[in-house]
Write a protein that holds these residues in place. Structure first.
Motif, PDB file in Angstrom:
ATOM      1  N   VAL A 324     -58.457  14.086  18.692  1.00 39.74           N
ATOM      2  CA  VAL A 324     -59.756  14.744  18.827  1.00 39.74           C
ATOM      3  C   VAL A 324     -60.237  15.146  17.442  1.00 39.74           C
ATOM      4  CG1 VAL A 324     -60.998  16.697  19.823  1.00 39.74           C
ATOM      5  CG2 VAL A 324     -59.169  15.573  21.123  1.00 39.74           C
ATOM      6  N   ARG A 325     -61.465  14.795  17.116  1.00 38.68           N
ATOM      7  CA  ARG A 325     -61.970  15.058  15.771  1.00 38.68           C
ATOM      8  C   ARG A 325     -62.803  16.333  15.719  1.00 38.68           C
ATOM      9  NH1 ARG A 325     -67.404  13.289  14.792  1.00 38.68           N
ATOM     10  NH2 ARG A 325     -68.283  12.171  16.584  1.00 38.68           N
ATOM     11  N   THR A 326     -62.725  16.981  14.594  1.00 39.73           N
ATOM     12  CA  THR A 326     -63.604  18.108  14.286  1.00 39.73           C
ATOM     13  C   THR A 326     -64.409  17.754  13.045  1.00 39.73           C
ATOM     14  OG1 THR A 326     -61.913  19.174  12.932  1.00 39.73           O
ATOM     15  CG2 THR A 326     -62.013  19.780  15.255  1.00 39.73           C
ATOM     16  N   GLU A 327     -65.582  18.311  12.927  1.00 39.69           N
ATOM     17  CA  GLU A 327     -66.461  18.023  11.788  1.00 39.69           C
ATOM     18  C   GLU A 327     -66.594  19.263  10.919  1.00 39.69           C
ATOM     19  OE1 GLU A 327     -70.821  16.016  10.894  1.00 39.69           O
ATOM     20  OE2 GLU A 327     -70.556  17.229  12.698  1.00 39.69           O
ATOM     21  N   ILE A 328     -66.379  19.089   9.621  1.00 43.27           N
ATOM     22  CA  ILE A 328     -66.543  20.183   8.654  1.00 43.27           C
ATOM     23  C   ILE A 328     -67.833  19.912   7.894  1.00 43.27           C
ATOM     24  CG2 ILE A 328     -65.448  21.495   6.807  1.00 43.27           C
ATOM     25  CD1 ILE A 328     -62.809  20.163   7.648  1.00 43.27           C
ATOM     26  N   LYS A 329     -68.764  20.847   7.944  1.00 37.83           N
ATOM     27  CA  LYS A 329     -70.118  20.623   7.450  1.00 37.83           C
ATOM     28  C   LYS A 329     -70.310  21.115   6.017  1.00 37.83           C
ATOM     29  CE  LYS A 329     -73.303  19.642   9.784  1.00 37.83           C
ATOM     30  NZ  LYS A 329     -73.969  18.356  10.080  1.00 37.83           N
ATOM     31  N   ASN A 330     -71.233  20.432   5.331  1.00 40.47           N
ATOM     32  CA  ASN A 330     -71.818  20.896   4.072  1.00 40.47           C
ATOM     33  C   ASN A 330     -70.791  21.199   2.985  1.00 40.47           C
ATOM     34  OD1 ASN A 330     -74.468  20.673   5.043  1.00 40.47           O
ATOM     35  ND2 ASN A 330     -74.404  22.728   5.916  1.00 40.47           N
ATOM     36  N   LEU A 331     -69.934  20.250   2.684  1.00 41.23           N
ATOM     37  CA  LEU A 331     -69.011  20.378   1.550  1.00 41.23           C
ATOM     38  C   LEU A 331     -69.748  19.941   0.299  1.00 41.23           C
ATOM     39  CD1 LEU A 331     -65.848  18.902   3.295  1.00 41.23           C
ATOM     40  CD2 LEU A 331     -66.457  21.301   2.995  1.00 41.23           C
ATOM     41  N   ASN A 332     -69.722  20.786  -0.730  1.00 36.10           N
ATOM     42  CA  ASN A 332     -70.586  20.546  -1.891  1.00 36.10           C
ATOM     43  C   ASN A 332     -69.825  20.331  -3.186  1.00 36.10           C
ATOM     44  OD1 ASN A 332     -69.659  23.112  -2.288  1.00 36.10           O
ATOM     45  ND2 ASN A 332     -71.645  24.116  -2.085  1.00 36.10           N
ATOM     46  N   SER A 333     -68.553  19.934  -3.110  1.00 32.46           N
ATOM     47  CA  SER A 333     -67.814  19.566  -4.308  1.00 32.46           C
ATOM     48  C   SER A 333     -66.685  18.631  -3.911  1.00 32.46           C
ATOM     49  CB  SER A 333     -67.251  20.803  -5.026  1.00 32.46           C
ATOM     50  OG  SER A 333     -66.169  21.353  -4.297  1.00 32.46           O
ATOM     51  N   PHE A 334     -66.211  17.841  -4.868  1.00 32.85           N
ATOM     52  CA  PHE A 334     -65.124  16.908  -4.581  1.00 32.85           C
ATOM     53  C   PHE A 334     -63.847  17.669  -4.227  1.00 32.85           C
ATOM     54  CE2 PHE A 334     -67.684  14.857  -8.081  1.00 32.85           C
ATOM     55  CZ  PHE A 334     -68.462  14.099  -7.210  1.00 32.85           C
ATOM     56  N   ARG A 335     -63.616  18.776  -4.913  1.00 37.29           N
ATOM     57  CA  ARG A 335     -62.432  19.585  -4.612  1.00 37.29           C
ATOM     58  C   ARG A 335     -62.520  20.157  -3.198  1.00 37.29           C
ATOM     59  NH1 ARG A 335     -58.439  22.444  -7.445  1.00 37.29           N
ATOM     60  NH2 ARG A 335     -56.988  23.210  -5.845  1.00 37.29           N
ATOM     61  N   ALA A 336     -63.722  20.564  -2.786  1.00 41.92           N
ATOM     62  CA  ALA A 336     -63.886  21.108  -1.444  1.00 41.92           C
ATOM     63  C   ALA A 336     -63.592  20.049  -0.387  1.00 41.92           C
ATOM     64  CB  ALA A 336     -65.290  21.662  -1.261  1.00 41.92           C
ATOM     65  N   VAL A 337     -63.971  18.796  -0.643  1.00 42.17           N
ATOM     66  CA  VAL A 337     -63.692  17.724   0.316  1.00 42.17           C
ATOM     67  C   VAL A 337     -62.188  17.600   0.545  1.00 42.17           C
ATOM     68  CG1 VAL A 337     -63.795  15.231   0.682  1.00 42.17           C
ATOM     69  CG2 VAL A 337     -65.804  16.445  -0.172  1.00 42.17           C
ATOM     70  N   GLU A 338     -61.429  17.526  -0.547  1.00 41.81           N
ATOM     71  CA  GLU A 338     -59.974  17.365  -0.419  1.00 41.81           C
ATOM     72  C   GLU A 338     -59.330  18.606   0.198  1.00 41.81           C
ATOM     73  OE1 GLU A 338     -56.071  16.147  -3.141  1.00 41.81           O
ATOM     74  OE2 GLU A 338     -58.072  16.214  -4.030  1.00 41.81           O
ATOM     75  N   ASP A 339     -59.701  19.775  -0.279  1.00 37.80           N
ATOM     76  CA  ASP A 339     -59.080  21.008   0.215  1.00 37.80           C
ATOM     77  C   ASP A 339     -59.392  21.247   1.691  1.00 37.80           C
ATOM     78  OD1 ASP A 339     -58.046  21.399  -2.254  1.00 37.80           O
ATOM     79  OD2 ASP A 339     -59.342  23.064  -2.824  1.00 37.80           O
ATOM     80  N   ALA A 340     -60.636  20.997   2.093  1.00 37.25           N
ATOM     81  CA  ALA A 340     -61.013  21.238   3.489  1.00 37.25           C
ATOM     82  C   ALA A 340     -60.277  20.288   4.429  1.00 37.25           C
ATOM     83  CB  ALA A 340     -62.528  21.086   3.649  1.00 37.25           C
ATOM     84  N   ILE A 341     -60.115  19.042   4.021  1.00 40.07           N
ATOM     85  CA  ILE A 341     -59.383  18.078   4.854  1.00 40.07           C
ATOM     86  C   ILE A 341     -57.931  18.511   5.007  1.00 40.07           C
ATOM     87  CG2 ILE A 341     -58.519  15.708   4.952  1.00 40.07           C
ATOM     88  CD1 ILE A 341     -61.154  14.830   3.652  1.00 40.07           C
ATOM     89  N   ILE A 342     -57.312  18.936   3.905  1.00 40.79           N
ATOM     90  CA  ILE A 342     -55.914  19.387   3.966  1.00 40.79           C
ATOM     91  C   ILE A 342     -55.778  20.597   4.884  1.00 40.79           C
ATOM     92  CG2 ILE A 342     -54.073  20.448   2.609  1.00 40.79           C
ATOM     93  CD1 ILE A 342     -54.900  18.663   0.281  1.00 40.79           C
ATOM     94  N   ALA A 343     -56.680  21.567   4.731  1.00 38.14           N
ATOM     95  CA  ALA A 343     -56.601  22.782   5.550  1.00 38.14           C
ATOM     96  C   ALA A 343     -56.796  22.465   7.028  1.00 38.14           C
ATOM     97  CB  ALA A 343     -57.642  23.793   5.072  1.00 38.14           C
ATOM     98  N   GLU A 344     -57.760  21.603   7.339  1.00 39.61           N
ATOM     99  CA  GLU A 344     -58.010  21.276   8.738  1.00 39.61           C
ATOM    100  C   GLU A 344     -56.880  20.429   9.321  1.00 39.61           C
ATOM    101  OE1 GLU A 344     -59.922  21.062  12.460  1.00 39.61           O
ATOM    102  OE2 GLU A 344     -59.903  22.480  10.782  1.00 39.61           O
ATOM    103  N   ARG A 345     -56.345  19.517   8.544  1.00 42.19           N
ATOM    104  CA  ARG A 345     -55.195  18.736   9.002  1.00 42.19           C
ATOM    105  C   ARG A 345     -54.021  19.654   9.351  1.00 42.19           C
ATOM    106  NH1 ARG A 345     -51.910  16.104   4.333  1.00 42.19           N
ATOM    107  NH2 ARG A 345     -51.444  18.338   4.172  1.00 42.19           N
ATOM    108  N   ASN A 346     -53.710  20.565   8.445  1.00 38.96           N
ATOM    109  CA  ASN A 346     -52.598  21.483   8.692  1.00 38.96           C
ATOM    110  C   ASN A 346     -52.853  22.372   9.913  1.00 38.96           C
ATOM    111  OD1 ASN A 346     -51.409  20.391   6.450  1.00 38.96           O
ATOM    112  ND2 ASN A 346     -51.874  22.110   5.102  1.00 38.96           N
ATOM    113  N   ARG A 347     -54.094  22.802  10.087  1.00 37.63           N
ATOM    114  CA  ARG A 347     -54.423  23.647  11.247  1.00 37.63           C
ATOM    115  C   ARG A 347     -54.217  22.884  12.549  1.00 37.63           C
ATOM    116  NH1 ARG A 347     -58.205  24.652  15.027  1.00 37.63           N
ATOM    117  NH2 ARG A 347     -59.320  22.749  14.475  1.00 37.63           N
ATOM    118  N   GLN A 348     -54.691  21.641  12.581  1.00 38.47           N
ATOM    119  CA  GLN A 348     -54.560  20.863  13.817  1.00 38.47           C
ATOM    120  C   GLN A 348     -53.100  20.554  14.132  1.00 38.47           C
ATOM    121  OE1 GLN A 348     -57.107  17.450  14.157  1.00 38.47           O
ATOM    122  NE2 GLN A 348     -58.910  18.497  13.334  1.00 38.47           N
TER     123      GLN A 348
END
Length: 648
Positions: A324-348
């Motif tokens: 099941v996918r979740t969408e993370i909105k409005n990431l405004n930096s390359f670091r935010a893209v990587e960090d948000a994916i890692i955080a959401e992966r770990n949460r799931q």
């Protein structure tokens, strides 16, 4: 503690004085007690409350405490890995054993146009700089959905949109249409957004990523990411948060022309996802399709994240389905893209693993399809986290329908062919040329292209042309690599070392995307040509560069680089080759023990460079001050050592 006036608090914290008795209550917090006791003991005077009696146990040094905590975290992580438990929030690896991550990305880029998508109002950059909020020149009646206002498609917005799609290797559709995407939010005054959902203007592109682009090592040397479609759509208004849960709206941005780039769910590592967004930005900037990059707000990314157990050898049908996918909105930096994916992966993963341990009949169902936001780390030790914004809308929720006020968009094949011929050099081709024809390393070539929005690379090309004209040489890799070192590194040192206390304006190169700079091309070309010819020393060249940077030396008549060298008698009067040889023979004659190191069998395997530099330093000190060059001195010492070895 009762509230204190600011003046009394200052006297307490900075001067150790209290005007009235203060009682701290820390009985419920064992961690705060020693801290408050320490402050009380340090700042209190003889007229204040006495410090508590010293404890029998000696305090643990902070450095030792931090090291012990780090060791404990490592031991705990190793234990969890061995037992197969879910990863902790601090797991920043590209992979998690036993799990597969899948990511799809939607990139929204603002097109570089003079007008908005469906009105003749003037376009602004992503922040509306230079304009007051809700400026009439930037807000048309249709933008704020006034009754009776109609959309009027602006054909000029197609030019940057097509250029962007061609840069992404997409196929331009001869016929496309606009749809209404319904949702209600204060930043969308009409209650719907005009986009291209069913029939976009471009389909079927791809982006190739290489190791030099920063992809995860697990992806190897190359990975290809397919693009499903590229569609045009309008932007929303800008929301400005105010105290007291109040929001202001700036409609300067509403209706700005965007393209949305939608990828297939083919990304499996956070670093590769960030590299993809970075590569797309490079491509769009290279073809002049978008106004600015992520750092200036002209490009935003939404990431769709899902996880699943890796398929076992049997590979059941359920194993092959995506999570099941979740969408993370409005990431405004390359670091935010990587960090948000890692955080959401770990949460799931943590949520699914906890459900499995609790005996949940369907552990994967604990992940809900929803839209989430990203809270970046508050400090260096923080990890950041995603948080729920709202339930995930689907196609039915948005009630897509063809826009009845807009006709189809017909794109002529001749226009597409012409724009394809005028795209220019792709970033990959330019990087390859910088490596092959200019002698740069891949790292330096990538940095040259990325700095100053591409302005550093254009400046470098102009300086190369000017220096080659002065030297009378053409397409010499050695000269070009020499110039690149100065344009990349020496120009960087001007702003990082020598102006640490200056204001931001005085500490800037003022480099523009067109390649103009605070240091004129002709001034730097003069310095580098004289340095390459050996007519000035490296130290003199650096001092001249800094003088030009300060404005003490300009390219105006009477104040040029050449005039400054003449006025200061800075020309390099180097000693002759025979004098170098004589000095080298004199230096090695005093070092018989050192010379034996060069004659030993071990020297054939590992040349004693440290001892060589020792001898070179002796030669430089023995020679006349200001008339020796380190490189020529090293050549002379090497030659003298070789003659000595042969004579043995």
């Amino acid at each position: 503690m009762a509230g204190l006036p600011a003046r009394q608090l200052e006297r307490c914290l900075l001067r150790g004085r209290l005007t009235r008795r203060i009682q701290f209550s820390v009985s419920g917090c064992p961690q705060c007690s020693p801290l408050l006791a320490f402050r009380h003991d340090r700042f209190s005077s003889s007229t204040t409350t006495k410090a508590p009696p010293p404890s029998n146990t000696s305090p643990i040094p902070l450095r030792k405490q931090l090291k012990d905590e780090a060791k404990a975290r490592k031991a705990k992580a190793a234990q969890k890995k061995a037992s197969g438990e879910a990863p902790s929030a601090t797991n920043r690896g590209q992979t998690v054993p036993g799990w597969e991550l899948t990511v799809g990305i939607e990139i929204h880029a603002q097109l570089n146009t003079a007008h908005k998508l469906f009105s003749a109002a003037k376009a602004t950059d992503s922040h509306g700089e230079g304009r007051e909020p809700n400026d009439p020149a930037n807000v048309a009646f249709f933008d704020v959905a006034l009754p009776g206002a109609q959309p009027i498609f602006q054909p000029a917005t197609l030019i940057p949109a097509i250029r962007a799609a061609l840069a992404l290797e997409c196929t331009i559709q001869p016929l496309s249409r606009f749809d209404r995407k319904h949702y209600f939010h204060w930043d969308q005054p009409a209650g719907y957004q005009i986009t291209q959902y069913y029939e976009p203007f471009a389909r079927g592109g791809f982006v190739e990523l290489f190791a030099r682009d920063g992809i995860a090592p697990e992806d190897g040397e190359k990975v290809r990411i397919d693009i499903v479609q590229v569609q045009m759509e309008q932007d929303t208004a800008k929301t400005v948060a105010q105290p007291g849960d109040v929001h202001w709206l700036d409609f300067n941005r509403v209706g700005m022309p965007l393209i949305e780039i939608i990828t297939a769910p083919q990304l499996h590592h956070p670093a590769t996802a960030a590299a993809f967004v970075r590569k797309v930005q490079q491509l769009l900037v290279a073809v002049d399709a978008c106004t600015s990059g992520m750092e200036a707000g002209g490009l935003r990314a939404d990431v769709n994240v899902s996880v699943r157990r890796t398929a076992n050898e049997a590979g059941t049908a359920e194993d092959k389905r995506l999570g099941v996918r979740t969408e993370i909105k409005n990431l405004n930096s390359f670091r935010a893209v990587e960090d948000a994916i890692i955080a959401e992966r770990n949460r799931q993963i943590a949520a699914i693993t906890a459900a499995e341990n609790d005996g949940h009949p369907s552990p994967a169902s604990v992940i809900v399809s929803e839209t989430r936001g990203w809270t970046p780390p508050a400090s260096a030790g923080d990890e950041g986290k995603t948080h729920r914004l709202r339930g995930k809308e689907g196609e039915v929720d948005y009630r897509y329908m063809p826009d009845p006020d807009l006709g189809p968009v017909v794109i002529d094949e001749g226009l597409v062919r012409y724009l394809g011929l005028t795209l220019g050099v792709s970033p990959d081709a330019e990087l390859g040329d910088l490596v092959k024809s200019y002698g740069l390393s891949q790292m330096d070539a990538a940095a040259m292209m990325a700095l100053d929005g591409g302005g550093r690379a254009q400046y470098y090309y102009d300086v190369v042309e000017a220096v080659e004209q002065r030297l009378g040489v053409e397409k010499t890799v050695e000269v070009r690599a020499f110039i690149a070192n100065w344009v990349l590194h020496q120009l960087g040192r001007l702003t990082s070392e020598r102006n640490a206390g200056d204001d931001a304006g005085a500490n800037s190169l003022e480099m523009t995307p067109e390649g103009t700079c605070r240091i004129p091309v002709d001034s730097l070309a003069d310095i580098l040509a004289y340095r390459y010819q050996g007519r000035i020393t490296a130290n003199v060249a650096k001092e001249l560069l800094f003088a030009v940077f300060r404005g003490d030396v300009t390219d105006k008549e009477g104040s040029s680089v050449t005039d400054a060298i003449e006025a200061g008698s800075l020309w390099f009067d180097e000693i002759s080759p025979d004098e170098y040889t004589a000095l080298a023979e004199e230096v090695i004659a005093d070092e018989p023990k050192t010379l034996k190191l060069f004659a030993s069998p071990a020297a054939l395997k590992k040349y004693p460079l440290g001892k060589l530099q020792f001898l070179v330093g002796k030669l430089l000190r023995a020679g006349p001050e200001g008339r020796t060059d380190p490189q020529n001195a090293e050549k002379a010492v090497r030659a003298a050592i070789e003659r000595w070895v042969k004579a043995q």
